[in-house]
Write a protein that holds these residues in place. Structure first.
Motif, PDB file in Angstrom:
ATOM      1  N   SER A   1       0.846  -1.186   0.000  1.00 28.16           N
ATOM      2  CA  SER A   1       0.000   0.000   0.000  1.00 28.16           C
ATOM      3  C   SER A   1       0.884   1.241   0.000  1.00 28.16           C
ATOM      4  O   SER A   1       1.977   1.245   0.570  1.00 28.16           O
TER       5      SER A   1
ATOM      6  N   GLY B   1      -1.922   4.842   1.794  1.00 28.56           N
ATOM      7  CA  GLY B   1      -3.230   4.312   2.178  1.00 28.56           C
ATOM      8  C   GLY B   1      -3.976   3.615   1.049  1.00 28.56           C
ATOM      9  O   GLY B   1      -5.039   3.045   1.273  1.00 28.56           O
ATOM     10  N   TYR B   2      -3.445   3.641  -0.161  1.00 22.41           N
ATOM     11  CA  TYR B   2      -4.105   2.972  -1.291  1.00 22.41           C
ATOM     12  C   TYR B   2      -3.434   1.627  -1.573  1.00 22.41           C
ATOM     13  O   TYR B   2      -2.214   1.520  -1.502  1.00 22.41           O
ATOM     14  N   SER B   3      -4.240   0.629  -1.901  1.00 20.99           N
ATOM     15  CA  SER B   3      -3.673  -0.662  -2.269  1.00 20.99           C
ATOM     16  C   SER B   3      -3.126  -0.593  -3.682  1.00 20.99           C
ATOM     17  O   SER B   3      -3.841  -0.223  -4.608  1.00 20.99           O
TER      18      SER B   3
ATOM     19  N   GLN C   1      -4.858  -1.964  -7.441  1.00 19.97           N
ATOM     20  CA  GLN C   1      -6.312  -2.103  -7.405  1.00 19.97           C
ATOM     21  C   GLN C   1      -6.988  -0.780  -7.706  1.00 19.97           C
ATOM     22  O   GLN C   1      -6.633   0.247  -7.157  1.00 19.97           O
ATOM     23  N   GLY C   2      -7.946  -0.832  -8.591  1.00 21.32           N
ATOM     24  CA  GLY C   2      -8.776   0.336  -8.875  1.00 21.32           C
ATOM     25  C   GLY C   2      -8.048   1.432  -9.645  1.00 21.32           C
ATOM     26  O   GLY C   2      -6.997   1.200 -10.242  1.00 21.32           O
ATOM     27  N   ASP C   3      -8.607   2.620  -9.592  1.00 22.47           N
ATOM     28  CA  ASP C   3      -8.095   3.776 -10.317  1.00 22.47           C
ATOM     29  C   ASP C   3      -6.830   4.283  -9.636  1.00 22.47           C
ATOM     30  O   ASP C   3      -6.853   4.629  -8.460  1.00 22.47           O
ATOM     31  N   ASP C   4      -5.725   4.287 -10.364  1.00 19.32           N
ATOM     32  CA  ASP C   4      -4.471   4.678  -9.712  1.00 19.32           C
ATOM     33  C   ASP C   4      -4.164   6.178  -9.822  1.00 19.32           C
ATOM     34  O   ASP C   4      -3.182   6.639  -9.284  1.00 19.32           O
TER      35      ASP C   4
ATOM     36  N   GLU D   1      -5.632   8.780  -8.553  1.00 20.78           N
ATOM     37  CA  GLU D   1      -5.763   9.516  -7.291  1.00 20.78           C
ATOM     38  C   GLU D   1      -4.468   9.475  -6.469  1.00 20.78           C
ATOM     39  O   GLU D   1      -3.989  10.496  -6.013  1.00 20.78           O
ATOM     40  N   TRP D   2      -3.918   8.281  -6.305  1.00 20.61           N
ATOM     41  CA  TRP D   2      -2.727   8.233  -5.442  1.00 20.61           C
ATOM     42  C   TRP D   2      -1.445   8.574  -6.176  1.00 20.61           C
ATOM     43  O   TRP D   2      -0.521   9.111  -5.605  1.00 20.61           O
ATOM     44  N   LYS D   3      -1.412   8.304  -7.473  1.00 14.43           N
ATOM     45  CA  LYS D   3      -0.177   8.633  -8.202  1.00 14.43           C
ATOM     46  C   LYS D   3       0.035  10.142  -8.323  1.00 14.43           C
ATOM     47  O   LYS D   3       1.155  10.610  -8.464  1.00 14.43           O
TER      48      LYS D   3
END
Lengths: 301, 130
Positions: free
Chosen positions: A63, A66-68, A71-74, A76-78
């Motif tokens: 992680s 806080g993001y795995s 999984q899912g839309d990357d 946001e965290w990138k």
């Protein structure tokens, strides 16, 4: 104080025909600079690529902020990560610095144009030049300005100072300290420049042959890992020394003098005093010496 | 802001302790006056070449002793030191330094008598100088 992890790796493994990474278990604390230290080919860059989902692990979970990972839309965290790769991307060679910056700012909502301009001035970089025409050092400085102006929460730096001259290097150290000033930002860097790690890091992670050899608080590491010179007479003394807490190695270093390597100097010194040994002198070990000892001892963490 | 704090990395004293003793001495001796804004934790770490973990520990310890106070968002300041505290702090730092000297003597296995002689000699020399 509650420490939150900016990055976690749990049982992460990656198999390649000629290289096996992991299993890696590691937490990178938010608000600190953590430096991964290790020889070339130890798996530092591979780990970065896994964290950024640029390569897939064969086992384990990761992680980031806080993001795995994976999984899912990357997006946001990138957006909250600044990544400085070890090698420049040759696909960018034909565009100007300013064009690259115009592209990058679209993706990073926190992009700070004033900071970008300030960093270019400080690094003495002209972004009107095509990236392929820049010297190695100038391109590195440009790329550094680019990732910091993104104001990321997490900075991943892969050998950040490669190609920098000493003056640019000092500017970089200063800029990275300033980047950390707000207190909730995190740097994870791979480096084999000892001086850079000493100046920047709060935590040091040793890595070799795809394995983590240990994670240490920097100051504690240098306080505990010492070489002690102990006047002692014979072989029975050597076995006594080797049995003391913290002692990793004891070898004759001249007539009647043992060179004792310890990973817990306070405890070893106490044991030496209790056993009526004197201490001739003591020396803090350097990072590369510690790495070497850890590598000889093999994987334990 | 530059502070005259010097670290000896081959010392048996932990780094936070070395910094703490010297910073305390700067405050207690009045070289750092009440209300002085200290460098941020990150700046101090950069200046001394140590980690922020160490600096945070020093600031927290000296805050507990009442020598520093931290205001959220503005930084860490030198607190007002009471007269009687100042006296106690002054001797406390000296006692600590003497203890360190005695420890150094014990490490090289001096006798109590030898240490007393050394102490007397140093005292005589220094008093003559000043």
């Amino acid at each position: 104080m509650m420490e939150t992890a900016a990055v976690t790796l749990k049982g992460v493994e990656q198999y390649r025909a000629h290289f096996r990474l992991g299993p890696i278990d590691l937490n990178i604390d938010e608000g600190y600079v953590t430096a991964i230290v290790g020889p070339n080919g130890s798996g530092k860059s591979s780990t970065f690529r896994l964290l950024l989902d640029l390569a897939k692990p064969d086992a384990g979970q990761m992680s980031v902020l806080g993001y795995s990972v994976g999984q899912g839309d990357d997006r946001e965290w990138k957006r909250q990560i600044g990544y400085l790769a070890e090698e420049s991307d040759f696909l960018d060679d034909s565009i100007r610095g300013s064009e690259k910056a115009a592209f990058v700012r679209k993706w990073y909502p926190e992009w700070d144009v004033n900071l970008y301009q300030e960093l270019l001035r400080k690094f003495e970089v002209d972004d009107a030049i095509k990236l392929g025409k820049m010297s190695k050092g100038m391109r590195r400085k440009f790329e550094m300005a680019l990732v910091i102006a993104q104001k990321p929460k997490l900075l991943l730096l892969d050998e950040p100072s490669s190609g920098l001259d000493p003056i640019a290097w000092r500017a970089m150290i200063d800029i990275l300290h300033r980047y950390m000033e707000p207190g909730d930002r995190t740097i994870l860097m791979a480096s084999h420049i000892i001086d850079e790690v000493r100046r920047l890091a709060d935590f040091i992670v040793f890595m070799a042959r795809g394995q983590i050899l240990g994670k240490y608080e920097k100051d504690e590491l240098f306080e505990r890992w010492h070489v002690l010179y102990v006047p002692a007479a014979n072989d029975s003394d050597r076995s006594k020394l080797l049995a003391m807490p913290g002692v990793i190695d004891a070898e004759l270093a001249g007539i009647g003098m043992y060179r004792v390597v310890t990973e817990d100097a306070p405890q070893t010194e106490e044991a030496l005093r209790a056993a009526q040994f004197g201490i001739g002198s003591r020396q803090a070990m350097q990072l590369d010496e510690i790495l070497q000892v850890l590598m000889q001892r093999g994987v334990y963490a | 802001m530059w502070l005259p704090i010097h670290l000896n990395e081959s010392s048996a004293e932990p780094m936070y302790h070395q910094i703490e003793v010297q910073l305390r001495a700067l405050i207690v001796s009045g070289q750092l006056t009440e209300g002085t804004l200290l460098p941020s934790i990150r700046e101090m770490a950069q200046m001394l070449g140590c980690s922020v973990i160490t600096v945070r520990r020093v600031y927290q310890d000296l805050e507990t002793e009442g020598l520093l106070r931290t205001r959220q968002g503005t930084g860490t300041f030198v607190a007002s030191v009471q007269k009687e505290d100042l006296g106690r702090q002054r001797t406390a730092s000296v006692i600590e330094a003497v203890e360190a000297a005695v420890d150094a003597g014990m490490r090289v296995q001096l006798t109590r008598q030898e240490m007393e002689q050394i102490m007397a000699r140093v005292l005589d020399e220094r008093w003559k100088e000043s």
